[in-house]
Design an enzyme around this catalytic site. Structure first.
Site, PDB file in Angstrom:
ATOM      1  N   TYR A 190      10.989  -4.970  -7.089  1.00 13.05           N
ATOM      2  CA  TYR A 190       9.723  -4.851  -7.813  1.00 13.05           C
ATOM      3  C   TYR A 190       8.805  -3.711  -7.373  1.00 13.05           C
ATOM      4  CZ  TYR A 190       4.969  -6.265  -9.252  1.00 13.05           C
ATOM      5  OH  TYR A 190       3.705  -6.287  -9.744  1.00 13.05           O
ATOM      6  N   GLY A 223      -0.877   0.379  -5.077  1.00 16.97           N
ATOM      7  CA  GLY A 223      -2.212  -0.143  -4.800  1.00 16.97           C
ATOM      8  C   GLY A 223      -3.262   0.529  -5.647  1.00 16.97           C
ATOM      9  N   CYS A 242       0.859  -1.178   0.000  1.00 18.44           N
ATOM     10  CA  CYS A 242       0.000   0.000   0.000  1.00 18.44           C
ATOM     11  C   CYS A 242       0.893   1.225   0.000  1.00 18.44           C
ATOM     12  CB  CYS A 242      -0.895   0.026   1.233  1.00 18.44           C
ATOM     13  SG  CYS A 242      -2.034  -1.361   1.341  1.00 18.44           S
ATOM     14  N   ASN A 247       0.562   1.004   5.929  1.00 13.94           N
ATOM     15  CA  ASN A 247       1.091   0.092   4.913  1.00 13.94           C
ATOM     16  C   ASN A 247       1.757  -1.050   5.649  1.00 13.94           C
ATOM     17  OD1 ASN A 247       2.418  -1.229   2.778  1.00 13.94           O
ATOM     18  ND2 ASN A 247       4.124   0.211   2.831  1.00 13.94           N
ATOM     19  N   GLY A 248       1.357  -2.285   5.357  1.00 12.87           N
ATOM     20  CA  GLY A 248       1.986  -3.439   5.995  1.00 12.87           C
ATOM     21  C   GLY A 248       0.974  -4.436   6.498  1.00 12.87           C
TER      22      GLY A 248
END
Length: 475
Positions: free
Chosen positions: A264, A43, A15, A120-121
């Site tokens: 990535y 996202g 995210c 995020n996570g």
């Protein structure tokens, strides 16, 4: 969208979080919007913005929904989001389904006021923490672990004198990976898990302070990069200035940044913890050329994250670099398709081979990963149908052998092609003339002195993990 499957390399994003605090009182919603736009690659399922006016009443105005940033927001909506302190989020569902109530930021009304939280996570102990809260009467509105964090911060705030202290106390309970941006009526707080699994940086534009998942989002809004928020650090920003609390930090050698940010996830123009993502991918490509040389006519990369690694392979090998694919820019990384049978056509919608580039040539095709193998096999078929005589595949990550519990959608072992097949078997299944994966020991060259997590390749997790898939535990 639960019945749909996401297609590209088969990997899900994480995210993106973004926060802005204008000390001069200007509205920050447009800044947050453009920041989220720059983080869209992290996202595409949902997004949201929540703002408050630090000079006015303690009220939070928010808007969130399913879709891309430019689908959820228009100029009229942004104009209505009045406030000089704001937080935003783009989401990919690694824990909890893709539904409107799971969109962030989460806005919590409680005795001490209002908190807005973007996360995020993934937490590894979310099930236990949520059960504990439910037994004391907590009622949950979402199926995401971020709500567990929000509850703990709100509860701790009742016992402490400041929001940042509440964040610290919550951090003592939560385990796993997180980058947080939290806003209270007069304060913006950024926090990062002690392992540094998720990135977070601090920027400044004039008298506006900004938190962002990646430095590319700072550049997008004309802000200068100040520094990374350190693993375990809590940074609080008020009208009085910036404070830092490092009491949750751990020793640098125990830190474990997600190596996949560099392979990535992150945008090529970002720099994370002092390491330039472009340089990392170039280094990976050069390592692949050293480990797996081959006689070929052209090196090509699969857009987007394979392109720079392909450039590195070309530079190291001396084989010319070329553009073999046209990518449809209007299809996000998480292109949705309804049926398994449509996987092949969905790849063709996203990528098209430029025939005159590959016809009659021996191709080295560089990509960032192979998850299930289906997408890679389709691209190889497309290259050969376009006239490529040989396709040699080089992957800038080692084989995926273990699931990720920290917010990267690496699926269970059964779905990982490398878990049950040898490299030679995978080569045969995807139709490549040769196949070479990044060597585990060469990953460190991508990030220099940084400690990193490579558990999805090695099974060596930096902390205790659940041992089962908990991503849909609250569904």
């Amino acid at each position: 969208m639960n019945d749909f499957e996401k297609v590209t390399t088969g990997l899900g994003e994480e995210c993106g979080v973004f926060g802005a605090y204008d000390m001069d009182g200007g509205d920050v919603a447009p800044t947050v919007y453009y920041g989220l736009f720059a983080l869209q690659h992290r996202g595409q399922e949902s997004c949201g913005i929540a703002v408050t006016d630090t000079y006015g009443e303690r009220k939070v105005r928010s808007k969130k929904g399913l879709g891309l940033v430019n689908e959820v927001f228009d100029s009229e909506t942004l104009h209505s989001l009045k406030g000089n302190l704001g937080v935003g989020h783009v989401r990919y569902s690694t824990a909890g389904g893709s539904r409107a109530e799971n969109a962030m930021p989460l806005v919590i009304n409680y005795v001490k006021g209002i908190l807005a939280i973007a996360h995020n996570g993934n937490l590894t102990n979310a099930i236990e923490l949520r059960r504990e809260l439910e037994l004391t009467g907590a009622i949950f509105q979402t199926t995401i672990d971020s709500e567990v964090i929000a509850y703990h911060i709100a509860r701790e705030r009742l016992k402490t004198s400041s929001a940042e202290e509440a964040v610290k106390n919550a951090m003592k309970k939560i385990e796993g990976a997180y980058a947080l941006v939290v806003t209270s009526p007069r304060k913006m707080i950024g926090a990062r898990d002690p392992f540094g699994l998720k990135p977070l940086c601090l920027g400044k534009r004039d008298n506006t302070y900004i938190f962002a998942s990646e430095s590319c989002a700072l550049a997008a809004v004309g802000a200068e990069f100040v520094r990374d928020v350190l693993p375990g650090e809590i940074v609080s920003i008020t009208k009085h200035g910036i404070d830092s609390d490092m009491s949750m930090a751990i020793a640098p050698e125990k830190q474990a940044r997600c190596i996949f940010e560099y392979i990535y996830f992150a945008r090529t123009d970002s720099t994370i913890d002092g390491v330039n993502v472009y340089h990392s991918r170039l280094t990976a490509g050069k390592a692949l050329a050293e480990s797996y040389p081959v006689e070929a006519d052209l090196v090509v990369g699969v857009p987007d994250s394979g392109l720079v690694a392909a450039k590195g392979y070309s530079e190291q090998s001396g084989i010319p670099y070329g553009m073999a694919f046209h990518k449809n820019s209007y299809v996000g990384r998480t292109f949705i398709k309804p049926k398994q049978s449509e996987r092949e056509s969905s790849v063709k919608i996203k990528l098209n081979v430029i025939e005159e580039v590959v016809r009659g040539k021996r191709i080295v095709m560089v990509d960032d990963s192979i998850v299930r193998g289906t997408t890679c096999a389709n691209i190889i078929r497309m290259l050969k149908k376009a006239g490529a005589t040989e396709v040699h595949v080089r992957i800038s990550s080692p084989p995926f052998l273990y699931p990720c519990y920290f917010g990267t959608d690496v699926p269970s072992n059964e779905q990982l092609i490398a878990h049950s097949h040898t490299t030679e078997q995978i080569r045969e299944m995807i139709g490549a003339d040769s196949l070479g994966y990044m060597e585990i020991e060469k990953l460190k060259d991508m990030v220099g002195e940084l400690s990193y997590c490579d558990a999805c390749f090695t099974g060596k997790y930096p902390m205790k993990v659940p041992g089962r898939d908990i991503s849909q535990a609250f569904e």
